[in-house]
Enzyme design. Structure first.
Site, mmCIF file in Angstrom:
data_model
loop_
_atom_site.group_PDB
_atom_site.id
_atom_site.type_symbol
_atom_site.label_atom_id
_atom_site.label_comp_id
_atom_site.label_asym_id
_atom_site.label_seq_id
_atom_site.Cartn_x
_atom_site.Cartn_y
_atom_site.Cartn_z
ATOM 1 N N GLY A 170 0.830 -1.198 0.000
ATOM 2 C CA GLY A 170 0.000 0.000 0.000
ATOM 3 C C GLY A 170 0.861 1.243 0.000
ATOM 4 O O GLY A 170 2.052 1.182 0.341
ATOM 5 N N CYS A 172 5.391 -6.032 1.744
ATOM 6 C CA CYS A 172 5.761 -4.620 1.704
ATOM 7 C C CYS A 172 5.063 -3.848 2.831
ATOM 8 O O CYS A 172 5.396 -4.010 3.990
ATOM 9 C CB CYS A 172 5.471 -4.040 0.321
ATOM 10 S SG CYS A 172 6.277 -2.451 0.011
ATOM 11 N N TYR A 173 4.064 -3.027 2.519
ATOM 12 C CA TYR A 173 3.353 -2.315 3.593
ATOM 13 C C TYR A 173 2.709 -3.310 4.557
ATOM 14 O O TYR A 173 2.584 -3.045 5.750
ATOM 15 C CB TYR A 173 2.289 -1.388 3.003
ATOM 16 C CG TYR A 173 1.501 -0.638 4.058
ATOM 17 C CD1 TYR A 173 2.001 0.529 4.635
ATOM 18 C CD2 TYR A 173 0.266 -1.120 4.506
ATOM 19 C CE1 TYR A 173 1.293 1.210 5.619
ATOM 20 C CE2 TYR A 173 -0.449 -0.442 5.481
ATOM 21 C CZ TYR A 173 0.063 0.715 6.039
ATOM 22 O OH TYR A 173 -0.634 1.367 7.022
ATOM 23 N N HIS A 204 7.985 -7.591 -3.531
ATOM 24 C CA HIS A 204 6.702 -7.992 -4.127
ATOM 25 C C HIS A 204 6.863 -9.292 -4.915
ATOM 26 O O HIS A 204 7.379 -9.289 -6.038
ATOM 27 C CB HIS A 204 6.174 -6.896 -5.049
ATOM 28 C CG HIS A 204 5.718 -5.670 -4.329
ATOM 29 N ND1 HIS A 204 4.426 -5.523 -3.868
ATOM 30 C CD2 HIS A 204 6.386 -4.553 -3.955
ATOM 31 C CE1 HIS A 204 4.311 -4.357 -3.254
ATOM 32 N NE2 HIS A 204 5.486 -3.749 -3.293
ATOM 33 N N GLU A 261 4.451 -10.976 -6.225
ATOM 34 C CA GLU A 261 3.352 -11.127 -7.178
ATOM 35 C C GLU A 261 3.675 -10.583 -8.566
ATOM 36 O O GLU A 261 2.987 -10.905 -9.536
ATOM 37 C CB GLU A 261 2.078 -10.451 -6.639
ATOM 38 C CG GLU A 261 2.131 -8.930 -6.557
ATOM 39 C CD GLU A 261 2.705 -8.403 -5.248
ATOM 40 O OE1 GLU A 261 2.385 -7.254 -4.898
ATOM 41 O OE2 GLU A 261 3.476 -9.129 -4.594
ATOM 42 N N ASP A 276 -19.143 -12.805 -20.850
ATOM 43 C CA ASP A 276 -19.551 -12.911 -19.452
ATOM 44 C C ASP A 276 -20.990 -13.377 -19.296
ATOM 45 O O ASP A 276 -21.276 -14.343 -18.584
ATOM 46 C CB ASP A 276 -19.352 -11.575 -18.739
ATOM 47 C CG ASP A 276 -17.963 -11.007 -18.952
ATOM 48 O OD1 ASP A 276 -17.037 -11.807 -19.208
ATOM 49 O OD2 ASP A 276 -17.803 -9.772 -18.888
ATOM 50 N N LYS A 309 -11.637 -12.247 -16.112
ATOM 51 C CA LYS A 309 -12.070 -12.549 -17.478
ATOM 52 C C LYS A 309 -11.453 -13.842 -18.031
ATOM 53 O O LYS A 309 -12.160 -14.670 -18.623
ATOM 54 C CB LYS A 309 -11.731 -11.377 -18.400
ATOM 55 C CG LYS A 309 -12.077 -11.592 -19.873
ATOM 56 C CD LYS A 309 -13.564 -11.505 -20.136
ATOM 57 C CE LYS A 309 -14.024 -10.074 -20.128
ATOM 58 N NZ LYS A 309 -15.436 -9.951 -20.573
#
Length: 512
Positions: free
Chosen positions: A56, A83-84, A170, A172, A228, A368
């Site tokens: 964040g 991180c944060y 990070h 990710e 969708d 998606k």
């Protein structure tokens, strides 16, 4: 829907929060994002296998810094702070966080000091991605340092007894090459997840959930012709068959040939299908409207009015099915932490009180690409699954300014040429979404030795994985030249074509 095994992600406003969720799901583990302020009681009820605290932009010492409940760390649940997330964990548990003398952004070399379960079967030196201005100067009591970098003496920590971890980098992002393995170690080794969440498992559990919820009642589905709503309809039809009635609304703002194309599939599907032509009512309601948010809300109200009317005609309908996706929810309702609302969607946020239908959104938890995998499992044709996303309000939000039949006709033809050329030049499948925007700008041109003063059209094409972030597509210059040439020559009312090279963020994909 409840999940026997899932990872809970608490959002502190990071631009990467959705990416964490995606990476965990790619491991075959269901993940869900909740606000950082979720109560301990709520978390207990959810029964996650583990909790990840996102990064964040805030500082833990700021007056209104987002902080989770302190009692979270007393639960017998594995926790990973990123991180944060690491800093807020250290702050609440008695460690020390300070402004770093030198901010650290970009790639860094991580040295693993202790190969705990988080770094199991990984090299002792890893390339990681850093993005922080604060850092730990003292870990909390009962925590030990397990990794460092040249600029961060405390780059990873672990609790002595509990499965609580914190990392400054990070995992990710793709810039941390071993990030997937680190997240996998947390999910599988620390949390004990099986990794068996996939399209087949989703379909099985969702069908059971729909049958249990709907029982012997009837449902109405709003079809748009896109991926969708089609997948949502086929999924619900698998659960309740022809007790599902599907309505495809011709709003008068669809693409060229779209009504005929999608009806060919829908009329063969295993649900009760209805085509509702309502272009006149939509255009009448939108007359003179310029503001994009007002357009969306008007269209939303008109959809609801039409579906309420249709439900009365059909009789005992009690549920309305919509193809809402996770990104729609994240971008429309600010319930996922301090991230801001980006835009409203006509199909997100519930139904008005006077509409006596319960909302059923079977794809609300999916991105998606996950929807496409579910669609393939359900044997939805590739011609529908590979269609580019198309907004619920249709061409209304691709005409900047007032919507008129004349402007719709100009845009519809230009858009058709754009998509046709992309397909003929094998660019369509490389692109996440492509379309033309008709601008409220006129420019001077010369055609046949005569001066013209006509509209400007903007081409928009982006590459993306899930629409949360996107970059402009590098269409070959000769292809762009041919597209521009055809539009200017074949579409009366356009004498200039421009190409949008903005990424998301800071821009959005759609212009409105």
């Amino acid at each position: 829907m409840t999940h026997a095994q899932f990872i809970l992600i608490l959002d502190f406003g990071s631009q990467y929060t959705q990416l964490i969720a995606r990476r965990v799901r790619e491991l075959g583990v269901y993940s869900e994002i909740k606000p950082f302020s979720a109560s301990v009681e709520e978390i207990k009820r959810m029964k996650p296998m583990g909790v990840i605290l996102s990064g964040g932009p805030a500082s833990v010492y700021a007056a209104e810094a987002p902080l989770p409940p302190r009692e979270l760390f007393d639960l017998d649940i594995p926790i990973l702070g990123i991180c944060y997330g690491l800093q807020t964990m250290a702050f609440l548990l008695g460690g020390e966080v300070e402004r770093a003398p030198r901010r650290e952004y970009g790639r860094a070399e991580l040295t693993v000091d202790e190969a705990t379960e988080l770094f199991a079967e990984l090299p002792r030196r890893l390339t990681v991605w850093m993005s922080h201005g604060d850092h730990l100067t003292q870990p909390p009591p009962d925590f030990r340092i397990i990794a460092h970098t040249a600029n961060a003496a405390i780059a990873a920590v672990r609790h002595e007894r509990k499965k609580i971890f914190g990392i400054q980098f990070h995992p990710e992002v793709v810039h941390t090459p071993e990030g997937e393995k680190i997240l996998g170690n947390f999910c599988f080794t620390a949390c004990g997840c099986r990794g068996d969440w996939n399209a087949g498992a989703f379909i099985e559990s969702t069908v059971q959930d729909i049958r249990s919820r709907i029982g012997g009642k009837r449902a109405l589905c709003a079809l748009s012709g896109g991926v969708d709503s089609t997948v949502a309809a086929v999924l619900v039809a698998r659960a309740i068959g022809r007790r599902l009635s599907c309505v495809f609304v011709d709003t008068g703002m669809l693409r060229e040939g779209e009504v005929e194309e999608v009806c060919r599939f829908y009329q063969k599907a295993e649900f009760d299908f209805h085509l509702l032509r309502a272009g006149a009512s939509f255009l009448s309601a939108l007359q003179g409207v310029i503001d994009p948010e007002q357009k969306r809300k008007i269209i939303g109200r008109e959809f609801i009015r039409l579906f309420e009317q249709k439900s009365h005609e059909l009789g005992d309908v009690e549920y309305l099915v919509q193809g809402t996706l996770y990104p729609d929810v994240i971008e429309s309702v600010s319930t996922k932490g301090p991230s801001a609302v980006i835009k409203s969607h006509h199909n997100v946020g519930g139904l008005p009180d006077h509409m006596h239908l319960s909302l059923l959104e079977p794809l609300r938890e999916l991105f998606k690409d996950e929807v496409r995998r579910v669609g393939r499992e359900l044997q939805v044709p590739e011609t529908i699954l590979e269609r580019h996303p198309f907004p619920g309000p249709g061409l209304a939000v691709r005409i900047v300014g007032e919507i008129t039949p004349e402007r719709l006709a100009v845009l519809r033809r230009a858009d058709h040429i754009f998509i046709e050329e992309l397909k003929q030049n094998r660019q369509y499948e490389k692109i996440w979404q492509a379309f033309v925007v008709l601008l409220p700008v006129q420019s001077v041109g010369v055609m046949g030795d005569e001066r013209t003063y006509e509209n400007v059209a903007a081409l928009r094409a982006v590459t993306s994985l899930d629409g949360m972030t996107a970059d402009w597509a590098e269409i070959p210059a000769p292809v762009l030249a041919r597209i521009s040439n055809r539009i200017i020559n074949e579409v009366k009312g356009i004498n200039r074509v421009v190409y949008d090279i903005s990424s998301k963020p800071p821009s959005t994909i759609e212009w409105e």
